[in-house]
Design a protein around this motif. Structure first.
Motif, PDB file in Angstrom:
ATOM      1  N   PHE A   1      -5.161  -3.466  -4.619  1.00 37.53           N
ATOM      2  CA  PHE A   1      -5.913  -2.307  -4.162  1.00 37.53           C
ATOM      3  C   PHE A   1      -6.511  -1.593  -5.364  1.00 37.53           C
ATOM      4  O   PHE A   1      -5.941  -1.599  -6.457  1.00 37.53           O
ATOM      5  CB  PHE A   1      -4.997  -1.336  -3.411  1.00 37.53           C
TER       6      PHE A   1
ATOM      7  N   LYS B   1       0.845  -1.189   0.000  1.00 38.65           N
ATOM      8  CA  LYS B   1       0.000   0.000   0.000  1.00 38.65           C
ATOM      9  C   LYS B   1       0.885   1.245   0.000  1.00 38.65           C
ATOM     10  O   LYS B   1       2.083   1.183   0.279  1.00 38.65           O
ATOM     11  CB  LYS B   1      -0.903  -0.029   1.238  1.00 38.65           C
ATOM     12  N   SER B   2       0.288   2.402  -0.278  1.00 38.83           N
ATOM     13  CA  SER B   2       1.065   3.642  -0.368  1.00 38.83           C
ATOM     14  C   SER B   2       1.714   4.028   0.952  1.00 38.83           C
ATOM     15  O   SER B   2       2.700   4.770   0.965  1.00 38.83           O
ATOM     16  CB  SER B   2       0.172   4.784  -0.860  1.00 38.83           C
TER      17      SER B   2
ATOM     18  N   GLU C   1      -7.231   3.286  -3.471  1.00 35.87           N
ATOM     19  CA  GLU C   1      -7.041   2.520  -2.238  1.00 35.87           C
ATOM     20  C   GLU C   1      -8.274   2.565  -1.328  1.00 35.87           C
ATOM     21  O   GLU C   1      -8.176   2.401  -0.115  1.00 35.87           O
ATOM     22  CB  GLU C   1      -5.792   2.977  -1.481  1.00 35.87           C
TER      23      GLU C   1
END
Length: 304
Positions: A181, A124-125, A185
């Motif tokens: 995702f 994820k970011s 997201e």
């Protein structure tokens, strides 16, 4: 128009169809999986799980071996620092390959119990690492080492880069497999391929809503694969989900509202895929013993 593409909803899929045809890039593997694109070096990495190898492909140079043995490496991705993150079925762990080549163990146990066989992974970011943990690698000695599950369930986990804590992200799944995702997201897509070992088992992609803290909440069926089971999947910049089906359905393109709008025909059962190339519009496809690619009319969501 290329015969490799099939429009189910012509109005919605036409923009993604090109004149490109499916290209075979490599053959002779036992079961290919885990493609990941490194944009800075224009390199594709992918695995042959039973042969315990990680392969490297570069345009004009062909395929070479990056790592052997690979501990039956399966799904792979790249983190926000450009490091390779790998699910290893044989050692039942998730590892990270540092920029100097050293291998760091990210997770191999949950609450003191060994993981089953990590299968696919995304970052994820915020740098957190999410991975699925079905039992495929411990069901036989072909893609791992046969053993009993210590956890007694197949889940999705989240690893926190700040605390190094492994927490349960999604439960209640039969055999969680590919995951991705959404572009913003807001959702996590998880493929459940339980039908591989149970004719009445799961064969759907689930969509989990993520709250403001990034925790999965309400679950719904995003798409149900008719003939086979969903495996690896990726999301493009328009929010479409491109997924394998491990059947004769090839690669399927599913719109954000869950409608199947198109298909790419592939002559082998597709296990996984990823977008790559200089414009991220080239779809790389691992399918049984072979690696394919085709240019599309969309771009994948960049990893880094």
């Amino acid at each position: 128009m290329s015969r490799s593409f099939e429009a189910i909803n012509y109005a919605r899929f036409r923009r993604y169809i090109t004149n490109s045809v499916l290209e075979e890039l490599h053959a002779g593997m036992r079961w290919s999986e885990g493609p990941v694109w490194f944009a800075d070096t224009q390199t594709l990495l992918f695995v042959d799980i039973p042969s315990s190898r990680i392969h490297r492909w570069v345009e004009g140079q062909g395929v070479s071996t990056l790592r052997e043995p690979s501990n039956h490496a399966n799904g792979m991705t790249r983190d926000r620092q450009g490091r390779l993150v790998t699910c290893e079925s044989g050692t039942r762990r998730v590892t990270r390959t540092e920029l100097n080549g050293a291998v760091t163990v990210i997770a191999d146990r949950y609450q003191g119990k060994r993981l089953n066989s990590p299968n696919d992974v995304v970052v994820k970011s915020d740098g957190s690492i999410w991975f699925t943990d079905p039992d495929y690698g411990i069901l036989s000695d072909y893609t791992g080492d046969r053993a009993e599950s210590e956890i007694g369930a197949c889940n999705v986990y989240r690893w926190d880069p700040s605390t190094h804590e492994l927490t349960l992200a999604c439960e209640g799944l039969s055999k969680p497999n590919g995951l991705a995702f959404s572009h913003d997201e807001a959702y996590l897509y998880v493929a459940d391929s339980g039908r591989t070992h149970d004719p009445q088992g799961e064969h759907a992609i689930y969509r989990f809503e993520l709250d403001s803290a990034g925790k999965p909440g309400r679950r719904s069926v995003f798409f149900s694969v008719e003939k086979g089971v969903p495996d690896g999947l990726r999301v493009d910049v328009d929010g479409n989900v491109w997924t394998s089906s491990v059947s004769d359905e090839g690669v399927m393109c599913i719109a954000p509202d869950g409608e199947l709008i198109g298909r790419i025909h592939v002559p082998e059962p597709v296990s996984n895929l990823c977008f790559g190339g200089p414009k991220l519009n080239r779809l790389f496809i691992t399918a049984g013993p072979r690696l394919f690619s085709i240019y599309t009319g969309t771009r994948g969501v960049p990893v880094l």
